[in-house]
Design a protein around this motif. Structure first.
Motif, mmCIF file in Angstrom:
data_model
loop_
_atom_site.group_PDB
_atom_site.id
_atom_site.type_symbol
_atom_site.label_atom_id
_atom_site.label_comp_id
_atom_site.label_asym_id
_atom_site.label_seq_id
_atom_site.Cartn_x
_atom_site.Cartn_y
_atom_site.Cartn_z
ATOM 1 N N GLY A 12 0.803 -1.215 0.000
ATOM 2 C CA GLY A 12 0.000 0.000 0.000
ATOM 3 C C GLY A 12 0.831 1.258 0.000
ATOM 4 N N ILE A 13 1.827 1.319 0.909
ATOM 5 C CA ILE A 13 2.637 2.537 1.041
ATOM 6 C C ILE A 13 3.679 2.644 -0.057
ATOM 7 N N TYR A 14 4.530 1.629 -0.143
ATOM 8 C CA TYR A 14 5.618 1.686 -1.113
ATOM 9 C C TYR A 14 5.084 1.628 -2.542
ATOM 10 N N GLY A 15 4.049 0.809 -2.746
ATOM 11 C CA GLY A 15 3.478 0.700 -4.085
ATOM 12 C C GLY A 15 2.939 2.034 -4.579
ATOM 13 N N SER A 16 2.261 2.764 -3.697
ATOM 14 C CA SER A 16 1.703 4.065 -4.099
ATOM 15 C C SER A 16 2.814 5.087 -4.317
ATOM 16 N N VAL A 17 3.843 5.050 -3.444
ATOM 17 C CA VAL A 17 4.978 5.965 -3.607
ATOM 18 C C VAL A 17 5.702 5.687 -4.908
ATOM 19 N N LEU A 18 5.914 4.411 -5.209
ATOM 20 C CA LEU A 18 6.592 4.023 -6.438
ATOM 21 C C LEU A 18 5.792 4.458 -7.661
ATOM 22 N N ALA A 19 4.485 4.218 -7.613
ATOM 23 C CA ALA A 19 3.642 4.593 -8.761
ATOM 24 C C ALA A 19 3.686 6.095 -8.986
ATOM 25 N N SER A 20 3.679 6.861 -7.888
ATOM 26 C CA SER A 20 3.725 8.314 -7.997
ATOM 27 C C SER A 20 5.072 8.782 -8.538
ATOM 28 N N ALA A 21 6.152 8.181 -8.029
ATOM 29 C CA ALA A 21 7.494 8.610 -8.431
ATOM 30 C C ALA A 21 7.764 8.302 -9.899
ATOM 31 N N MET A 22 7.332 7.115 -10.362
ATOM 32 C CA MET A 22 7.668 6.693 -11.716
ATOM 33 C C MET A 22 6.906 7.478 -12.781
ATOM 34 N N THR A 23 5.886 8.223 -12.369
ATOM 35 C CA THR A 23 5.185 9.075 -13.326
ATOM 36 C C THR A 23 5.898 10.415 -13.504
ATOM 37 N N LYS A 24 6.869 10.695 -12.614
ATOM 38 C CA LYS A 24 7.538 11.993 -12.636
ATOM 39 C C LYS A 24 9.039 11.902 -12.888
ATOM 40 N N VAL A 25 9.633 10.747 -12.564
ATOM 41 C CA VAL A 25 11.083 10.613 -12.697
ATOM 42 C C VAL A 25 11.403 9.367 -13.505
ATOM 43 N N SER A 26 12.704 9.218 -13.836
ATOM 44 C CA SER A 26 13.140 8.060 -14.609
ATOM 45 C C SER A 26 13.184 6.811 -13.731
ATOM 46 N N PHE A 27 13.339 5.675 -14.380
ATOM 47 C CA PHE A 27 13.426 4.403 -13.649
ATOM 48 C C PHE A 27 14.632 4.399 -12.721
ATOM 49 N N GLN A 28 15.768 4.953 -13.175
ATOM 50 C CA GLN A 28 16.979 5.007 -12.355
ATOM 51 C C GLN A 28 16.757 5.864 -11.104
ATOM 52 N N GLN A 29 16.052 6.974 -11.271
ATOM 53 C CA GLN A 29 15.774 7.835 -10.121
ATOM 54 C C GLN A 29 14.825 7.169 -9.138
ATOM 55 N N SER A 30 13.865 6.400 -9.648
ATOM 56 C CA SER A 30 12.949 5.703 -8.755
ATOM 57 C C SER A 30 13.694 4.638 -7.945
ATOM 58 N N LEU A 31 14.714 4.013 -8.567
ATOM 59 C CA LEU A 31 15.560 3.066 -7.837
ATOM 60 C C LEU A 31 16.341 3.784 -6.737
ATOM 61 N N LEU A 32 16.826 4.976 -7.056
ATOM 62 C CA LEU A 32 17.557 5.773 -6.071
ATOM 63 C C LEU A 32 16.664 6.124 -4.894
ATOM 64 N N TYR A 33 15.430 6.519 -5.169
ATOM 65 C CA TYR A 33 14.496 6.867 -4.106
ATOM 66 C C TYR A 33 14.124 5.635 -3.269
ATOM 67 N N SER A 34 14.036 4.490 -3.930
ATOM 68 C CA SER A 34 13.761 3.256 -3.195
ATOM 69 C C SER A 34 14.908 2.940 -2.246
ATOM 70 N N SER A 35 16.146 3.181 -2.718
ATOM 71 C CA SER A 35 17.316 2.973 -1.864
ATOM 72 C C SER A 35 17.289 3.918 -0.669
ATOM 73 N N ALA A 36 16.773 5.125 -0.878
ATOM 74 C CA ALA A 36 16.683 6.103 0.205
ATOM 75 C C ALA A 36 15.707 5.617 1.288
ATOM 76 N N ILE A 37 14.582 5.033 0.860
ATOM 77 C CA ILE A 37 13.622 4.472 1.825
ATOM 78 C C ILE A 37 14.290 3.364 2.621
ATOM 79 N N PHE A 38 15.015 2.515 1.928
ATOM 80 C CA PHE A 38 15.710 1.406 2.566
ATOM 81 C C PHE A 38 16.770 1.921 3.534
ATOM 82 N N LEU A 39 17.462 2.999 3.171
ATOM 83 C CA LEU A 39 18.471 3.596 4.042
ATOM 84 C C LEU A 39 17.836 4.111 5.327
ATOM 85 N N GLY A 40 16.653 4.707 5.206
ATOM 86 C CA GLY A 40 15.943 5.188 6.393
ATOM 87 C C GLY A 40 15.615 4.059 7.347
ATOM 88 N N VAL A 41 15.161 2.926 6.812
ATOM 89 C CA VAL A 41 14.877 1.752 7.644
ATOM 90 C C VAL A 41 16.153 1.253 8.318
#
Length: 207
Positions: A127-156
């Motif tokens: 629910g959370i990550y899926g919605s964030v990913l869907a939102s991000a990928m409509t605005k940024v490239s696939f590489q940037q969405s991977l970077l943002y996913s890594s940032a979420i993982f870094l926070g954890v």
């Protein structure tokens, strides 16, 4: 959102106290920093698998009635067993002044299993990550969405390090009675979650 914003999102997702945090605290007190941290690493590996599945588009299958029934059943059995182990181990002698011995892989597998056995965690990430990913990928490239996913993982990961560090440096102030009470409370907490999952299975099958 910036990279730092996604790190904060990861921290926010990890902060609420759940089954994994309880297990990290319990093992940190009994076995020390690395065991607590490795529990967190096991949970992060499980989260990484969930992230990968969401990226691969498997999320839609994980929310089907059949998949949810399997997840609830798996969570029911697994958390009941881990909770029972926690209560059983509370009767063992705990020496706070020295680190007890236990294989690190066992701590890793406990964190990994608790995370994957928790259907709420799976649905939460979808629910959370899926919605964030869907939102991000409509605005940024696939590489940037991977970077943002890594940032979420870094926070954890930062939260897991913080919890392990706090437990490590405060364990000397705790006595054996407190650890026994914590083990029993953690076991009851896990069993309570297990019974909740079992209730969901009954509802899915008979209601």
């Amino acid at each position: 959102m910036t990279f730092f914003s996604y790190v904060l999102l990861g921290l926010s997702l990890a902060v609420p106290v759940g089954t994994l945090t309880i297990e990290m605290v319990k093992r940190g007190i009994r076995f020390g920093f690395f065991h607590s941290w490795v529990v967190g690493i096991g949970g992060m590996v499980a989260d990484l698998i969930l992230m990968t599945l969401i990226y691969a588009g498997v999320a839609q299958f994980l929310v089907t009635e059949t998949a949810k029934l399997f997840l609830w059943s798996f969570g029911f059995i697994t958390l009941l067993y881990i909770g029972y182990e926690s209560i059983r181990d509370s009767s063992q002698t705990v020496l706070i002044s020295s680190f007890q011995e236990e294989p690190l892989w066992k701590s890793f597998m406990t964190g990994f299993t608790i995370t994957l056995a928790n259907p709420i965690n799976i649905i939460f990430w979808i629910g959370i990550y899926g919605s964030v990913l869907a939102s991000a990928m409509t605005k940024v490239s696939f590489q940037q969405s991977l970077l943002y996913s890594s940032a979420i993982f870094l926070g954890v990961a930062l939260w897991d390090l913080f919890v392990s560090g706090v437990v490590h440096f405060s364990r000397q102030a705790m006595n054996a009675t407190f650890v026994r009470i914590l083990s029993i409370a953690a076991g009851c907490f896990l069993i309570g979650f297990g019974f909740y999952f079992g209730y969901q299975v009954i509802q899915a099958l008979f209601v």
